[in-house]
Design a protein around this motif. Structure first.
Motif, PDB file in Angstrom:
ATOM      1  N   TYR A  18       0.827  -1.219   0.000  1.00 14.95           N
ATOM      2  CA  TYR A  18       0.000   0.000   0.000  1.00 14.95           C
ATOM      3  C   TYR A  18       0.859   1.266   0.000  1.00 14.95           C
ATOM      4  CZ  TYR A  18      -3.988  -3.010   0.853  1.00 14.95           C
ATOM      5  OH  TYR A  18      -4.961  -3.972   0.739  1.00 14.95           O
ATOM      6  N   GLY A  19       1.955   1.246  -0.729  1.00 11.00           N
ATOM      7  CA  GLY A  19       2.746   2.446  -0.898  1.00 11.00           C
ATOM      8  C   GLY A  19       3.762   2.657   0.201  1.00 11.00           C
ATOM      9  N   ALA A  20       4.879   1.953   0.129  1.00  7.93           N
ATOM     10  CA  ALA A  20       5.930   2.077   1.154  1.00  7.93           C
ATOM     11  C   ALA A  20       7.062   2.959   0.624  1.00  7.93           C
ATOM     12  CB  ALA A  20       6.481   0.704   1.521  1.00  7.93           C
ATOM     13  N   PRO A  21       7.534   3.910   1.422  1.00  3.10           N
ATOM     14  CA  PRO A  21       8.646   4.744   0.964  1.00  3.10           C
ATOM     15  C   PRO A  21       9.964   3.988   1.080  1.00  3.10           C
ATOM     16  CG  PRO A  21       8.127   5.304   3.222  1.00  3.10           C
ATOM     17  CD  PRO A  21       7.114   4.264   2.791  1.00  3.10           C
ATOM     18  N   PRO A  22      10.964   4.335   0.274  1.00  2.00           N
ATOM     19  CA  PRO A  22      12.311   3.830   0.559  1.00  2.00           C
ATOM     20  C   PRO A  22      12.715   4.288   1.965  1.00  2.00           C
ATOM     21  CG  PRO A  22      12.221   4.916  -1.581  1.00  2.00           C
ATOM     22  CD  PRO A  22      10.939   5.236  -0.887  1.00  2.00           C
ATOM     23  N   HIS A  23      13.238   3.387   2.769  1.00  7.68           N
ATOM     24  CA  HIS A  23      13.551   3.762   4.150  1.00  7.68           C
ATOM     25  C   HIS A  23      14.670   2.881   4.686  1.00  7.68           C
ATOM     26  CE1 HIS A  23      10.491   0.578   4.464  1.00  7.68           C
ATOM     27  NE2 HIS A  23      10.948   0.305   5.674  1.00  7.68           N
ATOM     28  N   GLY A  24      15.293   3.331   5.761  1.00  5.99           N
ATOM     29  CA  GLY A  24      16.378   2.575   6.372  1.00  5.99           C
ATOM     30  C   GLY A  24      16.663   3.107   7.760  1.00  5.99           C
ATOM     31  N   GLY A  25      17.484   2.360   8.496  1.00  5.12           N
ATOM     32  CA  GLY A  25      17.773   2.786   9.861  1.00  5.12           C
ATOM     33  C   GLY A  25      18.883   1.983  10.488  1.00  5.12           C
ATOM     34  N   ILE A  26      18.958   2.109  11.796  1.00  2.00           N
ATOM     35  CA  ILE A  26      20.020   1.496  12.576  1.00  2.00           C
ATOM     36  C   ILE A  26      19.598   1.548  14.033  1.00  2.00           C
ATOM     37  CG2 ILE A  26      21.330   3.633  12.973  1.00  2.00           C
ATOM     38  CD1 ILE A  26      23.895   1.968  12.359  1.00  2.00           C
ATOM     39  N   ALA A  27      20.318   0.848  14.909  1.00  2.00           N
ATOM     40  CA  ALA A  27      19.929   0.826  16.323  1.00  2.00           C
ATOM     41  C   ALA A  27      21.154   0.606  17.210  1.00  2.00           C
ATOM     42  CB  ALA A  27      18.890  -0.274  16.571  1.00  2.00           C
ATOM     43  N   PRO A  28      21.977   1.636  17.430  1.00  2.42           N
ATOM     44  CA  PRO A  28      23.151   1.483  18.302  1.00  2.42           C
ATOM     45  C   PRO A  28      22.760   1.072  19.718  1.00  2.42           C
ATOM     46  CG  PRO A  28      23.281   3.515  17.037  1.00  2.42           C
ATOM     47  CD  PRO A  28      21.908   2.968  16.830  1.00  2.42           C
ATOM     48  N   GLY A  29      23.530   0.156  20.285  1.00  2.76           N
ATOM     49  CA  GLY A  29      23.234  -0.359  21.616  1.00  2.76           C
ATOM     50  C   GLY A  29      23.616   0.641  22.704  1.00  2.76           C
ATOM     51  N   ILE A  30      22.663   1.016  23.526  1.00  6.80           N
ATOM     52  CA  ILE A  30      22.914   1.955  24.628  1.00  6.80           C
ATOM     53  C   ILE A  30      23.914   1.349  25.608  1.00  6.80           C
ATOM     54  CG2 ILE A  30      21.874   3.180  26.575  1.00  6.80           C
ATOM     55  CD1 ILE A  30      20.877   4.310  23.998  1.00  6.80           C
ATOM     56  N   ASP A  31      23.694   0.104  25.998  1.00  8.16           N
ATOM     57  CA  ASP A  31      24.529  -0.525  27.027  1.00  8.16           C
ATOM     58  C   ASP A  31      25.992  -0.571  26.592  1.00  8.16           C
ATOM     59  OD1 ASP A  31      22.124  -1.809  28.750  1.00  8.16           O
ATOM     60  OD2 ASP A  31      21.756  -2.113  26.624  1.00  8.16           O
ATOM     61  N   ARG A  32      26.217  -0.907  25.328  1.00  3.35           N
ATOM     62  CA  ARG A  32      27.596  -1.017  24.850  1.00  3.35           C
ATOM     63  C   ARG A  32      28.259   0.356  24.746  1.00  3.35           C
ATOM     64  NH1 ARG A  32      27.361  -5.915  20.302  1.00  3.35           N
ATOM     65  NH2 ARG A  32      26.646  -7.515  21.752  1.00  3.35           N
ATOM     66  N   MET A  33      27.514   1.371  24.327  1.00  2.11           N
ATOM     67  CA  MET A  33      28.102   2.704  24.277  1.00  2.11           C
ATOM     68  C   MET A  33      28.480   3.184  25.673  1.00  2.11           C
ATOM     69  SD  MET A  33      26.115   4.800  21.251  1.00  2.11           S
ATOM     70  CE  MET A  33      24.429   4.513  21.794  1.00  2.11           C
ATOM     71  N   VAL A  34      27.599   2.949  26.629  1.00  5.06           N
ATOM     72  CA  VAL A  34      27.898   3.360  28.005  1.00  5.06           C
ATOM     73  C   VAL A  34      29.109   2.592  28.526  1.00  5.06           C
ATOM     74  CG1 VAL A  34      27.020   3.477  30.362  1.00  5.06           C
ATOM     75  CG2 VAL A  34      25.501   4.005  28.462  1.00  5.06           C
ATOM     76  N   MET A  35      29.179   1.296  28.232  1.00  3.29           N
ATOM     77  CA  MET A  35      30.313   0.481  28.671  1.00  3.29           C
ATOM     78  C   MET A  35      31.628   1.059  28.154  1.00  3.29           C
ATOM     79  SD  MET A  35      30.918  -3.631  28.021  1.00  3.29           S
ATOM     80  CE  MET A  35      31.379  -3.425  26.284  1.00  3.29           C
ATOM     81  N   LEU A  36      31.662   1.433  26.871  1.00  6.87           N
ATOM     82  CA  LEU A  36      32.875   2.002  26.302  1.00  6.87           C
ATOM     83  C   LEU A  36      33.220   3.336  26.961  1.00  6.87           C
ATOM     84  CD1 LEU A  36      32.355   1.308  22.484  1.00  6.87           C
ATOM     85  CD2 LEU A  36      34.128   0.331  23.936  1.00  6.87           C
ATOM     86  N   LEU A  37      32.218   4.183  27.150  1.00 12.00           N
ATOM     87  CA  LEU A  37      32.475   5.520  27.683  1.00 12.00           C
ATOM     88  C   LEU A  37      32.826   5.489  29.167  1.00 12.00           C
ATOM     89  CD1 LEU A  37      29.729   7.464  25.728  1.00 12.00           C
ATOM     90  CD2 LEU A  37      32.198   7.812  25.558  1.00 12.00           C
ATOM     91  N   CYS A  38      32.421   4.444  29.867  1.00 13.33           N
ATOM     92  CA  CYS A  38      32.787   4.293  31.278  1.00 13.33           C
ATOM     93  C   CYS A  38      34.099   3.523  31.445  1.00 13.33           C
ATOM     94  CB  CYS A  38      31.672   3.583  32.049  1.00 13.33           C
ATOM     95  SG  CYS A  38      30.192   4.590  32.304  1.00 13.33           S
ATOM     96  N   GLY A  39      34.659   3.045  30.348  1.00 13.53           N
ATOM     97  CA  GLY A  39      35.902   2.296  30.437  1.00 13.53           C
ATOM     98  C   GLY A  39      35.750   0.947  31.106  1.00 13.53           C
ATOM     99  N   GLU A  40      34.578   0.344  30.989  1.00 16.69           N
ATOM    100  CA  GLU A  40      34.315  -0.955  31.598  1.00 16.69           C
ATOM    101  C   GLU A  40      34.387  -2.059  30.552  1.00 16.69           C
ATOM    102  OE1 GLU A  40      34.163  -1.393  34.679  1.00 16.69           O
ATOM    103  OE2 GLU A  40      33.439   0.445  35.630  1.00 16.69           O
ATOM    104  N   ASP A  41      34.607  -3.287  31.016  1.00 15.66           N
ATOM    105  CA  ASP A  41      34.689  -4.440  30.111  1.00 15.66           C
ATOM    106  C   ASP A  41      33.451  -5.316  30.175  1.00 15.66           C
ATOM    107  OD1 ASP A  41      37.300  -3.778  29.258  1.00 15.66           O
ATOM    108  OD2 ASP A  41      38.144  -4.700  31.060  1.00 15.66           O
ATOM    109  N   ASN A  42      32.508  -4.980  31.062  1.00 16.23           N
ATOM    110  CA  ASN A  42      31.344  -5.834  31.258  1.00 16.23           C
ATOM    111  C   ASN A  42      30.101  -4.971  31.401  1.00 16.23           C
ATOM    112  OD1 ASN A  42      29.348  -7.667  32.515  1.00 16.23           O
ATOM    113  ND2 ASN A  42      31.071  -9.071  32.651  1.00 16.23           N
ATOM    114  N   LEU A  43      29.038  -5.358  30.707  1.00 15.97           N
ATOM    115  CA  LEU A  43      27.798  -4.589  30.743  1.00 15.97           C
ATOM    116  C   LEU A  43      27.193  -4.509  32.136  1.00 15.97           C
ATOM    117  CD1 LEU A  43      26.002  -5.843  27.498  1.00 15.97           C
ATOM    118  CD2 LEU A  43      27.124  -3.645  27.850  1.00 15.97           C
ATOM    119  N   ARG A  44      27.480  -5.502  32.977  1.00 17.62           N
ATOM    120  CA  ARG A  44      26.888  -5.481  34.321  1.00 17.62           C
ATOM    121  C   ARG A  44      27.393  -4.309  35.152  1.00 17.62           C
ATOM    122  NH1 ARG A  44      27.611 -10.686  33.070  1.00 17.62           N
ATOM    123  NH2 ARG A  44      29.626 -10.893  34.082  1.00 17.62           N
ATOM    124  N   GLU A  45      28.537  -3.732  34.761  1.00 17.89           N
ATOM    125  CA  GLU A  45      29.068  -2.584  35.492  1.00 17.89           C
ATOM    126  C   GLU A  45      28.367  -1.280  35.133  1.00 17.89           C
ATOM    127  OE1 GLU A  45      31.333  -3.234  37.900  1.00 17.89           O
ATOM    128  OE2 GLU A  45      31.021  -5.305  37.259  1.00 17.89           O
TER     129      GLU A  45
END
Length: 590
Positions: free
Chosen positions: A526-553
């Motif tokens: 029923y008329g779909a536009p060309p589209h695209g996206g992405i979904a960066p992981g919040i937990d992994r970005m926070v892990m990198l920015l906090c200098g941690e090696d484990n998501l539980r931290e």
């Protein structure tokens, strides 16, 4: 004055000297200094040093205080002497001379210490997570996470995206990981599923005409835990855009992530431009589709130097099978027999037959069994191709690349780590592009989707009709930072005929396609536009920015490796009455 506090434990400064203050918080620690008692009082905002002498009416009460009791302290703000100022504390220029103390609640003997950052068994930390969260490092990580999420929301809104919420109770989907299922009371024998990702919903939002969507989206997958993947649930910055090509997505996402990391990187440099690396190139150079570009080592094909050589182990394989290649892993500064032998032993411990090597002495000569067998001319040719100098080394792997690529990638990282070649003080981003649309499923002996089944194949329907499935590339891409995959994304297929053909190649007949993905298929009609996206992981970005090696931290209330919430006791048994309401009878394994 307020019942509990006039100031927080992080608020008082030298300008407040002489004022009367009331603080409430946790007793971080009590110190006895020759008759003077010092109480470090902590709340969410900081720590304030409080002091009492034996002449104070409060002294007897302060003597009874123990770690993590909650107390209210009244007193006078006084300056610290020059030699006792604590530059590490925002309140380090002052202290409170205690006039009165009220114990608001006592704490039992602690199962783990809050003061300091000692290692403690994970099960204890998770069972008493509310205590673990009081520890300064974990508390700071969680607050940094909150600031990161707030920054992402602001950046996405400023970029013209709109935040919409998608359903949590939805239909089970056959692709991807295992679903978490929720039984329906109103529809006996039927189940909802918690979303592995809002994939279909965010595409439907585009088809509905909303153009730019984002969400801090909870996702649920019944997967085993890893250091960089939480069992059960995780959060992602879910993004979708209409009327875009692949480069448009990159241009929208890069400023958001670059700006976020610059904001929270504590001065570490962030990649100015995110290089685009084709999947095949990434696997050949780095042995991984999530390369750590802080590692300068790039692998190369050196088969020509071994073909017909005196090193029969490699030469024989090259002659017998045209698919065999010899890959070289340079090791700058690794030119000693001791290091090469250690790497060979490591490879054997990893289940490999070993790692062949050549190392170059300070006099420029190549050394080792391989150098002896292939001769000086071929050894020099390898050295020149790889740009190696005196004191460097090179390791070799031989075989059909798909059989050793993953190990080659691990060896590349091991070599760089052991030789201290990785620049730990920066964030290196890249895009991995041109993923194969399909892959061979060895277990089921069939072609299957390699990534997202809703992706647009490069070349469209013509490519699906005329090329071998394993040769078709897709407009699929990953974003990687410091060897951590933050997200996969794609330009979506918006043409029904392409969807039908792609799913047919992957073994889904028309009836299965209608049953499992009928909603999406109908929407595309029923008329779909060309589209695209992405979904960066919040937990992994926070892990990198906090200098941690484990998501539980960096997760407020994580589960353990067995997907158990030890603090709340989940998963738990339910009553027979609850099961009857859901028309469910248990059939546990023996």
């Amino acid at each position: 004055m307020h019942r509990y506090r006039s100031h927080t434990c992080g608020a008082l400064r030298a300008a407040d000297v002489g004022a009367q203050a009331r603080l409430s918080g946790w007793v971080h620690r009590v110190r006895d200094h020759g008759g003077l008692l010092f109480v470090d009082l902590r709340d969410h905002f900081g720590i304030t040093q409080c002091v009492v002498d034996p002449d104070s009416d409060a002294f007897a009460v302060v003597e009874t205080l123990r770690s993590e009791w909650v107390v209210r302290i009244d007193g006078e703000v006084r300056p610290r002497s020059d030699d006792t100022v604590n530059q590490d504390l925002a309140t380090g220029e002052i202290e409170i001379f205690i006039r009165s103390v009220e114990v608001l609640s006592e704490a039992a003997e602690l199962p783990l210490p809050v003061f300091g950052d000692q290692d403690y068994p994970e099960d204890t930390r998770l069972r008493y997570r509310f205590l673990d969260l009081r520890r300064q490092r974990i508390h700071a990580n969680v607050m940094k996470r909150a600031a990161i999420v707030s920054s992402l929301r602001r950046r996405m809104t400023e970029a013209g995206f709109f935040e919409f919420q998608t359903p949590i109770l939805t239909a089970s989907s056959p692709e991807g990981a295992r679903d978490f299922l929720v039984p329906s009371r109103l529809h006996p024998g039927k189940f909802y599923a918690l979303p592995q990702a809002p994939q279909q919903f965010k595409q439907l939002i585009m088809i509905a005409g909303f153009d730019r969507y984002f969400q801090i989206a909870p996702c649920f997958r019944d997967e085993d835990a890893r250091a960089d993947r939480s069992p059960g649930e995780f959060y992602q910055l879910d993004i979708e855009m209409s009327f875009v090509e692949q480069e448009d997505v990159f241009q929208a996402v890069e400023p958001v992530l670059r700006g976020l990391f610059e904001e929270f990187a504590d001065g570490k440099p962030v990649t100015a431009e995110f290089p685009r690396i084709p999947y095949a190139e990434a696997m050949r150079k780095y042995g991984s589709d999530k390369p750590d570009l802080r590692n300068p080592i790039e692998m190369q094909n050196v088969s020509e130097h071994f073909a017909g050589s005196g090193f029969k182990i490699f030469a024989g394989q090259l002659e017998a099978d045209p698919n065999v290649q010899v890959w070289a892993i340079p090791a700058p500064t690794g030119g000693s027999r001791a290091f090469c032998d250690r790497m060979n032993s490591w490879a054997q411990a990893e289940g490999q037959p070993g790692l062949g090597y050549i190392f170059f002495r300070d006099d420029g000569a190549g050394a080792g069994p391989i150098a002896k067998n292939i001769g000086e001319t071929r050894t020099d040719a390898i050295r020149n191709q790889l740009g190696l100098g005196d004191g460097d080394a090179v390791f070799f792997l031989c075989g059909v690349p798909r059989g050793f690529t993953a190990f080659a990638g691990a060896a590349r990282q091991k070599i760089a780590a052991d030789l201290h070649l990785i620049d730990e003080d920066r964030f290196a981003f890249c895009w991995i592009v041109d993923f194969p649309m399909f892959e061979w499923d060895e277990d089921n002996k069939k072609v299957d989707f390699s990534h997202n089944p809703f992706s647009l194949p490069q070349g469209g329907l013509d490519a699906l009709d005329t090329r071998e499935p394993l040769e078709v590339l897709a407009y699929q891409y990953d974003i990687v930072c410091n060897g951590v995959e933050l997200s996969s994304g794609a330009i979506r297929n918006h043409i029904p005929a392409i969807m039908e053909k792609a799913f047919a190649i992957a073994g889904y007949d028309a009836d299965v396609l209608e049953t499992e993905f009928g909603g999406m298929l109908r929407a595309l009609q029923y008329g779909a536009p060309p589209h695209g996206g992405i979904a960066p992981g919040i937990d992994r970005m926070v892990m990198l920015l906090c200098g941690e090696d484990n998501l539980r931290e960096v997760t407020m209330f994580p589960m353990n490796q067995q997907a158990e919430d030890l603090m709340m006791g989940a998963p738990s048994e339910v009553s027979a009455a609850q099961l009857r309401d859901l028309h469910i009878r248990l059939n546990p394994p023996e």
